[in-house]
Scaffold this motif. Structure first.
Motif, PDB file in Angstrom:
ATOM      1  N   THR A 170      39.553  14.791  13.897  1.00  0.00           N
ATOM      2  CA  THR A 170      39.458  15.810  12.849  1.00  0.00           C
ATOM      3  C   THR A 170      40.831  16.297  12.391  1.00  0.00           C
TER       4      THR A 170
ATOM      5  N   LYS B 181      39.499  19.639  15.892  1.00  0.00           N
ATOM      6  CA  LYS B 181      40.273  18.625  16.607  1.00  0.00           C
ATOM      7  C   LYS B 181      40.424  19.031  18.073  1.00  0.00           C
TER       8      LYS B 181
ATOM      9  N   SER C  24      43.464   9.527  16.051  1.00  0.00           N
ATOM     10  CA  SER C  24      43.794  10.587  17.004  1.00  0.00           C
ATOM     11  C   SER C  24      45.269  10.954  16.952  1.00  0.00           C
TER      12      SER C  24
END
Length: 422
Positions: free
Chosen positions: A84, A104, A346
């Protein structure tokens, strides 16, 4: 934990920055923009409740805006705890009015709370990036099945899971495998994964790839992309494969091909892109040399046997953002990137907008296609028709200012006849 029906994001004050970044990505997504303009006029998705489990990025935001322009009643959640972009999630909620459940670094408990939050929307259509929504519906939210018209799946991993469900006779509604469209996997998987994976490795480690041995485990379209980009940056590339045809192709492309355990002893950097489990296992981890770097670019963090890595290590520490150093008893140091999760999203920003333009064009048109053909579709996995794929490619070429030839009537006739011979 109480979650607002408008979403659950880290910080709404980040929304202005997120909006700027969403608009920046939109500049490189002309095909999706053309679809959005048509959707805004025709409203093909008017009133349809949609729930999406996708990577919450600037590119995904542009897909969401397109679906909403087409009339969809849309809610979103993250398809991976680390992918995210918090500013984008904030902007989706406050700038675009799209309820979004994504933070996240969220833990597994929150991740599934968010999945259930978007399923509480009582969707008629779902979008998946890894099949977690469809899987949850079929196991824990079966009351939703009767109202679902169909779904779309974005990833190789998700399509593997869906074919397994179809084969076992448990799939209860039709799903379009967007990943299988040529304008998705030939570009997103190959060029997108190739560039974004190396981008993430470089961002998180700041190593020079030139002169290093980079081992690619899996030579599907994602593996092809990683291998070609790594070679272009000066790496000696080794490929590990279980499929003889793919392994032979890698040999013919000029790569060294060998079993994973042999590659483990010589590799400096390892990238897994298989969609399978434990392709880097205890035997590989035991053979790796001091300083080895391991990254995964498959959807789930199952490709690296992290529990075995934990057992082999006597010490673990975070040495850089997204870099965990594991120290073995003999003093060797092994470095795992992004906790074994998909490294390109990521530890970096994922695929460039230009390539996601085509992938998300497929998603938007798949939603329209499902609604138009729902009555004749069965509970199975479908591929979008070739004419939709071709139209996306045509629009992309047009946006790039590239012209191509067209067949003459004589050539059309020749290709559709059988009489002419030697």
């Amino acid at each position: 934990m109480a979650i607002s029906t408008q979403g659950d994001v880290r910080d709404l004050s980040l929304s202005a920055r997120g909006k700027d970044r969403i608009e920046w990505a939109a500049k490189d997504m002309p095909v999706l923009r053309l679809i959005r303009e048509r959707f805004a006029k025709d409203l093909p998705l008017k009133g349809v409740r949609m729930s999406g489990c996708l990577h919450i990025t600037t590119e995904t935001a542009n897909l969401a805006i397109t679906l909403k322009a087409g009339g969809a009643d849309l809610v979103l959640c993250a398809s991976n705890p680390l992918s995210t972009q918090d500013d984008v999630a904030a902007a989706l909620v406050s700038e675009y009015g799209i309820p979004t459940f994504a933070i996240k670094g969220e833990n597994e408990e929150i991740y599934y709370q968010h999945i259930n939050a978007v399923l509480d929307h009582q969707p008629q259509m779902t979008m998946d990036d890894g099949c977690d929504l469809v899987s949850t519906i079929h196991t824990k939210r079966t009351e939703l099945i009767a109202n679902i018209i169909g779904s779309m799946e974005e990833t190789t991993t998700g399509v593997i899971r869906l074919h397994s469900m179809e084969k076992q006779g448990v799939l209860k509604f039709p799903v379009v495998a967007v990943n299988d469209s040529d304008t998705k996997h030939l570009f997103d998987n190959r060029f997108g994964t190739g560039q974004s994976t190396l981008d993430a490795i470089i961002r998180s480690t700041n190593i020079l790839l030139a002169g290093r041995t980079l081992v690619v485990i899996g030579y599907g379209w994602c593996g092809r992309g990683v291998a070609s980009r790594a070679r272009g940056m000066g790496s000696e590339v080794v490929v590990c494969e279980v499929n003889p045809t793919r392994a032979l192709e890698a040999v013919m492309e000029g790569y060294r091909v060998m079993p994973g355990v042999e590659a483990a002893a010589i590799g400096d950097v390892f990238v897994t892109v298989t969609g399978d489990i434990n392709v880097i296992d205890k035997a590989h981890l035991e053979h790796m040399k001091d300083g080895a770097i391991i990254a995964n670019s498959g959807h789930f963090n199952d490709e690296i046997n992290i529990p075995e890595l934990e057992k082999l290590a006597v010490k673990k520490r975070r040495v850089r953002d997204f870099v965990d150093e594991y120290t073995y008893a003999d003093g060797r140091h092994i470095h795992l990137l992004a906790e074994g999760r998909l490294v390109n999203l990521s530890a970096a920003e994922g695929h460039p907008a230009s390539v996601m333009d085509m992938s998300f064009a497929n998603q938007a048109l798949a939603a329209e296609y499902i609604l138009e053909h729902a009555k004749e579709m069965q509970p199975q996995v479908y591929t979008l028709p070739a004419d939709i794929d071709t139209e996306i490619a045509r629009l992309k070429l047009h946006a790039m200012g590239v012209k191509i030839d067209t067949l003459t009537p004589e050539q059309e006739h020749y290709l559709n006849s059988w009489e002419s011979g030697t």
